[in-house]
Design a protein around this motif. Structure first.
Motif, mmCIF file in Angstrom:
data_model
loop_
_atom_site.group_PDB
_atom_site.id
_atom_site.type_symbol
_atom_site.label_atom_id
_atom_site.label_comp_id
_atom_site.label_asym_id
_atom_site.label_seq_id
_atom_site.Cartn_x
_atom_site.Cartn_y
_atom_site.Cartn_z
ATOM 1 N N GLN A 1 -16.420 -16.337 -3.699
ATOM 2 C CA GLN A 1 -16.769 -17.895 -3.681
ATOM 3 C C GLN A 1 -15.458 -18.600 -3.866
ATOM 4 O O GLN A 1 -15.237 -19.632 -3.312
ATOM 5 C CB GLN A 1 -17.691 -18.081 -4.904
ATOM 6 C CG GLN A 1 -18.437 -19.298 -5.024
ATOM 7 C CD GLN A 1 -18.955 -19.899 -3.753
ATOM 8 O OE1 GLN A 1 -19.799 -19.174 -3.295
ATOM 9 N NE2 GLN A 1 -18.794 -21.108 -3.272
ATOM 10 N N GLN A 2 -14.435 -18.172 -4.560
ATOM 11 C CA GLN A 2 -13.423 -19.081 -5.096
ATOM 12 C C GLN A 2 -12.371 -19.034 -3.881
ATOM 13 O O GLN A 2 -11.738 -20.006 -3.622
ATOM 14 C CB GLN A 2 -12.812 -18.638 -6.546
ATOM 15 C CG GLN A 2 -13.629 -18.723 -7.583
ATOM 16 C CD GLN A 2 -13.257 -18.352 -8.875
ATOM 17 O OE1 GLN A 2 -11.966 -17.403 -8.909
ATOM 18 N NE2 GLN A 2 -13.703 -18.541 -9.986
ATOM 19 N N GLN B 1 -20.701 -8.773 -9.412
ATOM 20 C CA GLN B 1 -20.496 -10.141 -9.861
ATOM 21 C C GLN B 1 -18.917 -10.820 -9.689
ATOM 22 O O GLN B 1 -18.767 -11.557 -9.270
ATOM 23 C CB GLN B 1 -21.069 -10.261 -11.389
ATOM 24 C CG GLN B 1 -22.397 -9.943 -11.476
ATOM 25 C CD GLN B 1 -22.936 -10.144 -13.252
ATOM 26 O OE1 GLN B 1 -22.034 -10.101 -13.873
ATOM 27 N NE2 GLN B 1 -24.087 -10.307 -13.210
ATOM 28 N N VAL B 2 -18.193 -9.656 -10.097
ATOM 29 C CA VAL B 2 -16.701 -10.194 -10.113
ATOM 30 C C VAL B 2 -16.415 -10.560 -8.429
ATOM 31 O O VAL B 2 -15.778 -11.334 -8.322
ATOM 32 C CB VAL B 2 -15.624 -9.160 -10.511
ATOM 33 C CG1 VAL B 2 -14.472 -9.489 -10.260
ATOM 34 C CG2 VAL B 2 -15.846 -9.173 -12.160
ATOM 35 N N ALA C 1 -18.277 -16.085 1.503
ATOM 36 C CA ALA C 1 -19.063 -15.754 0.512
ATOM 37 C C ALA C 1 -20.511 -16.102 1.037
ATOM 38 O O ALA C 1 -21.379 -14.900 0.599
ATOM 39 C CB ALA C 1 -18.621 -16.589 -0.726
ATOM 40 N N ALA D 1 -18.547 -11.287 -6.195
ATOM 41 C CA ALA D 1 -19.059 -12.391 -5.396
ATOM 42 C C ALA D 1 -18.409 -13.666 -5.977
ATOM 43 O O ALA D 1 -18.016 -14.643 -5.265
ATOM 44 C CB ALA D 1 -20.507 -12.465 -6.066
ATOM 45 N N GLN D 2 -17.780 -13.714 -7.246
ATOM 46 C CA GLN D 2 -16.914 -14.790 -7.706
ATOM 47 C C GLN D 2 -15.818 -14.961 -7.025
ATOM 48 O O GLN D 2 -15.437 -16.178 -6.669
ATOM 49 C CB GLN D 2 -16.841 -14.804 -9.194
ATOM 50 C CG GLN D 2 -18.063 -14.773 -10.293
ATOM 51 C CD GLN D 2 -17.853 -14.462 -11.662
ATOM 52 O OE1 GLN D 2 -16.734 -13.919 -12.116
ATOM 53 N NE2 GLN D 2 -18.911 -14.498 -12.358
ATOM 54 N N TRP D 3 -15.126 -13.725 -6.991
ATOM 55 C CA TRP D 3 -13.675 -13.847 -6.161
ATOM 56 C C TRP D 3 -14.051 -14.352 -4.717
ATOM 57 O O TRP D 3 -13.143 -15.542 -4.150
ATOM 58 C CB TRP D 3 -13.051 -12.544 -6.146
ATOM 59 C CG TRP D 3 -11.933 -12.694 -5.371
ATOM 60 C CD1 TRP D 3 -10.622 -12.978 -5.870
ATOM 61 C CD2 TRP D 3 -11.699 -12.503 -3.917
ATOM 62 N NE1 TRP D 3 -9.553 -12.776 -4.844
ATOM 63 C CE2 TRP D 3 -10.378 -12.277 -3.940
ATOM 64 C CE3 TRP D 3 -12.631 -11.787 -3.044
ATOM 65 C CZ2 TRP D 3 -9.664 -12.329 -2.472
ATOM 66 C CZ3 TRP D 3 -11.904 -11.711 -1.459
ATOM 67 C CH2 TRP D 3 -10.546 -11.820 -1.552
ATOM 68 N N ARG E 1 -23.208 -12.904 1.291
ATOM 69 C CA ARG E 1 -24.668 -12.884 0.523
ATOM 70 C C ARG E 1 -25.752 -12.794 1.412
ATOM 71 O O ARG E 1 -26.706 -12.045 1.084
ATOM 72 C CB ARG E 1 -24.664 -14.340 -0.280
ATOM 73 C CG ARG E 1 -25.881 -14.574 -1.080
ATOM 74 C CD ARG E 1 -25.752 -13.513 -2.200
ATOM 75 N NE ARG E 1 -27.232 -13.736 -2.970
ATOM 76 C CZ ARG E 1 -27.737 -12.940 -3.480
ATOM 77 N NH1 ARG E 1 -27.483 -11.622 -3.538
ATOM 78 N NH2 ARG E 1 -28.963 -13.104 -4.267
#
Length: 73
Positions: free
Chosen positions: A56-57, A49-50, A63, A52-54, A67
């Motif tokens: 994305q940002q 999750q971390v 990203a 994926a968030q990184w 995915r």
């Protein structure tokens, strides 16, 4: 295998940050019933999750590619 030994007592943390960290650790261990396989699974999911968030940002286009590659596995 379930961890069944009773805790002896709460050891006082040397500072408030460690006290909070140890409290969180106790909660995580309790929610996993002290099973290492569940703890490892929880850690892996959190890391994914971390990441994926990184992604994305930092790199929104990358990203989406990452995915899509994960979904094909």
């Amino acid at each position: 295998m379930t961890y069944t030994r009773e805790r002896r007592s709460h050891v006082e943390a040397p500072d408030p940050i460690l006290a909070e960290l140890w409290d969180v650790k106790r909660e995580i261990n309790k929610s996993a019933d002290y099973r290492i396989d569940i703890l490892v699974d929880m850690a892996n999911k959190a890391a994914e999750q971390v990441q994926a968030q990184w992604l994305q940002q930092a790199h929104p286009a990358d990203a989406l590619k990452a995915r899509a590659a994960d979904l094909q596995r």
